[in-house]
Design an enzyme around this catalytic site. Structure first.
Site: not given
Length: 115
Positions: A39, A42
């Site tokens: 991600c 993230c």
């Protein structure tokens, strides 16, 4: 419990349950970062999350990789990454979905001031 100012990564369900139990006993605010290695957002928010752990040592910062701990992320109804769940005494008090680098510190500070 890990040293103050550190993000605690939970790699097993047992570790997660242990950290959650200790956090509940401490009555501290718990901020959980549900993340994934693939991600992009993230990875962008991770250093900010780590800085928050250093700044707010009166809270507990946990990190859960949704691919490592699928059952935990399903149990907490995490459907997007990153998702930050804020807990107090084992109860969800707030939730933030997305890599909102300005909103995350505000929420932590606001919830700590409510204690």
């Amino acid at each position: 419990m890990a040293e103050e100012g550190a993000v605690i990564a939970c790699h097993t369900v047992e570790e997660w349950n242990h950290q959650l139990g200790q956090a509940k006993e401490s009555s501290k605010l718990v901020v959980v970062d549900f993340t994934a290695s693939w991600c992009g957002p993230c990875r962008i928010i991770a250093p900010i999350f780590a800085e928050l752990a250093k700044k707010f040592t009166n809270a507990i910062f946990l990190k859960v990789d949704v691919d490592e701990l699928k059952t935990v992320s399903e149990e907490w109804k995490v459907t997007a990454m990153p998702t930050f769940i804020f807990l107090k005494d084992g109860e969800v008090v707030d939730k933030l979905v997305g890599a909102h680098k300005d909103e995350l510190p505000r929420k932590v500070e606001l919830l700590l001031n409510k204690q």
